[in-house]
Scaffold this active site. Structure first.
Site, PDB file in Angstrom:
ATOM      1  N   THR A  38       0.860  -1.194   0.000  1.00 46.40           N
ATOM      2  CA  THR A  38       0.000   0.000   0.000  1.00 46.40           C
ATOM      3  C   THR A  38       0.888   1.234   0.000  1.00 46.40           C
ATOM      4  O   THR A  38       2.020   1.193   0.465  1.00 46.40           O
ATOM      5  CB  THR A  38      -0.913   0.029   1.254  1.00 46.40           C
ATOM      6  N   ASP A  54      -3.438   4.778  -2.724  1.00 48.66           N
ATOM      7  CA  ASP A  54      -3.596   4.053  -3.980  1.00 48.66           C
ATOM      8  C   ASP A  54      -4.794   3.110  -3.833  1.00 48.66           C
ATOM      9  O   ASP A  54      -5.440   3.072  -2.782  1.00 48.66           O
ATOM     10  CB  ASP A  54      -2.324   3.275  -4.325  1.00 48.66           C
ATOM     11  N   ARG A  56      -4.762  -0.409  -5.042  1.00 51.58           N
ATOM     12  CA  ARG A  56      -4.444  -1.810  -5.329  1.00 51.58           C
ATOM     13  C   ARG A  56      -4.513  -2.646  -4.051  1.00 51.58           C
ATOM     14  O   ARG A  56      -3.931  -2.287  -3.037  1.00 51.58           O
ATOM     15  CB  ARG A  56      -3.052  -1.933  -5.948  1.00 51.58           C
ATOM     16  N   LYS A  70      -9.165   2.694   0.384  1.00 54.90           N
ATOM     17  CA  LYS A  70      -8.284   2.620   1.552  1.00 54.90           C
ATOM     18  C   LYS A  70      -8.423   3.834   2.471  1.00 54.90           C
ATOM     19  O   LYS A  70      -7.733   3.920   3.479  1.00 54.90           O
ATOM     20  CB  LYS A  70      -6.827   2.481   1.102  1.00 54.90           C
ATOM     21  N   GLY A  84      -1.914  -2.115   5.463  1.00 54.76           N
ATOM     22  CA  GLY A  84      -1.713  -3.348   6.206  1.00 54.76           C
ATOM     23  C   GLY A  84      -2.725  -4.396   5.805  1.00 54.76           C
ATOM     24  O   GLY A  84      -3.231  -4.407   4.679  1.00 54.76           O
ATOM     25  N   SER A 159       4.129   0.013   2.005  1.00 57.75           N
ATOM     26  CA  SER A 159       5.325  -0.489   1.332  1.00 57.75           C
ATOM     27  C   SER A 159       5.899   0.517   0.340  1.00 57.75           C
ATOM     28  O   SER A 159       7.079   0.463   0.018  1.00 57.75           O
ATOM     29  CB  SER A 159       4.995  -1.805   0.606  1.00 57.75           C
ATOM     30  N   ASP A 196       6.753   0.743  -6.423  1.00 56.56           N
ATOM     31  CA  ASP A 196       6.475  -0.345  -5.481  1.00 56.56           C
ATOM     32  C   ASP A 196       5.473  -1.298  -6.119  1.00 56.56           C
ATOM     33  O   ASP A 196       4.402  -0.878  -6.554  1.00 56.56           O
ATOM     34  CB  ASP A 196       5.911   0.225  -4.173  1.00 56.56           C
ATOM     35  N   SER A 199       1.866  -1.516  -4.659  1.00 56.45           N
ATOM     36  CA  SER A 199       0.960  -0.379  -4.848  1.00 56.45           C
ATOM     37  C   SER A 199       0.654  -0.232  -6.333  1.00 56.45           C
ATOM     38  O   SER A 199       1.487  -0.560  -7.179  1.00 56.45           O
ATOM     39  CB  SER A 199       1.587   0.916  -4.313  1.00 56.45           C
TER      40      SER A 199
END
Length: 260
Positions: A38, A54, A56, A70, A84, A159, A196, A199
């Site tokens: 995330t 984001d 995803r 999110k 998380g 992340s 990343d 994400s």
């Protein structure tokens, strides 16, 4: 006669390590840590707070959802971005929202942002960025899964937080204008998306000001699928094969499937 009470020694305790090492020698496989993906950010601007995330959702190396939400509602003046484990973030934000509503009804006052921070003490697989506007003005806090908290003018978690933080540190200034702050949050999230693997997909933005909240769902779509330049459909029979084998099946009346 009472047993003597032993006061725990200060410092680290390695009893669990010895236990886990013993169990591992007995053939018990220890649980592995779960890596989640995330990128979430929060920043203060001249008139309020902006949260970004984001969209995803991943299940290991599999993209489970390309457009999940999110950024969660906590109170009319407060929202929260979660990173998380999805189940933990949903449960934690639902619990905080419920407690804030009970607090508001009991006191007859608008809940403060710091109240949400004190309700969630961590110890779950949820990293939260909580932002809102209360009697003290705009407030921005984060809560780590282990329970520690920070109060900062801008922050990133997840992340993809390192890539996002590089954008925030280089461009954030005090008393940012609203439009500039929105673009900064968008660029920070996109930095996480492009750097990343956990994400991806779109960018969600929430703007929280005094007595006003604006939710910009899918504010940016940096990963839209482009139109194919050519048609990749092949005519029947275009694929070569080495041999052909046809097997015939004879179905008797007793073996037929009952479709009544």
């Amino acid at each position: 006669m009472r047993d003597k009470i032993e006061i725990p020694k200060s410092g680290f305790n390695f009893d669990n390590y010895r236990r886990n090492a013993f169990l591992e020698k007995q053939g018990l496989s220890l649980p592995k840590p779960i890596k989640t993906g995330t990128t979430i950010v929060g920043l203060l601007f001249k008139d309020g707070v902006i949260l970004g995330a984001d969209t995803r959702s991943t299940n290991g190396t599999i993209v489970a959802n390309k457009n999940c939400e999110k950024i969660h509602y906590l109170a009319p003046n407060m929202y929260c971005a979660g990173a998380g484990t999805a189940a933990d973030t949903e449960q934690a934000t639902s619990m905080i929202s419920s407690q804030l509503e009970l607090h508001r009804l009991a006191t007859g006052r608008q809940a403060r942002v710091i109240t949400a921070v004190t309700i969630y003490q961590g110890h779950m697989g949820a990293a939260l960025i909580i932002g809102g506007y209360d009697i003290s003005g705009p407030g921005l806090f984060n809560v780590h899964p282990h329970g520690s908290t920070d109060k900062l003018p801008f922050m990133a978690m997840g992340s993809g937080s390192l890539a996002a933080m590089s954008i925030l540190e280089s461009r954030w200034t005090k008393d940012l204008e609203r439009d500039d702050a929105i673009e900064l949050a968008k660029d920070a999230i996109e930095a996480g998306i492009f750097n990343d693997l956990g994400s991806g997909s779109n960018v969600d933005i929430n703007i929280i000001e005094k007595d006003k909240v604006e939710v910009l769902r899918n504010y940016a779509k940096p990963n839209e699928r482009a139109v194919k330049e050519q048609s990749y459909k092949y005519k029947r029979g275009a694929t070569a094969y080495l041999k052909e084998y046809v097997r015939e099946f004879i179905v008797t009346e007793g073996d037929a499937m009952d479709i009544s």
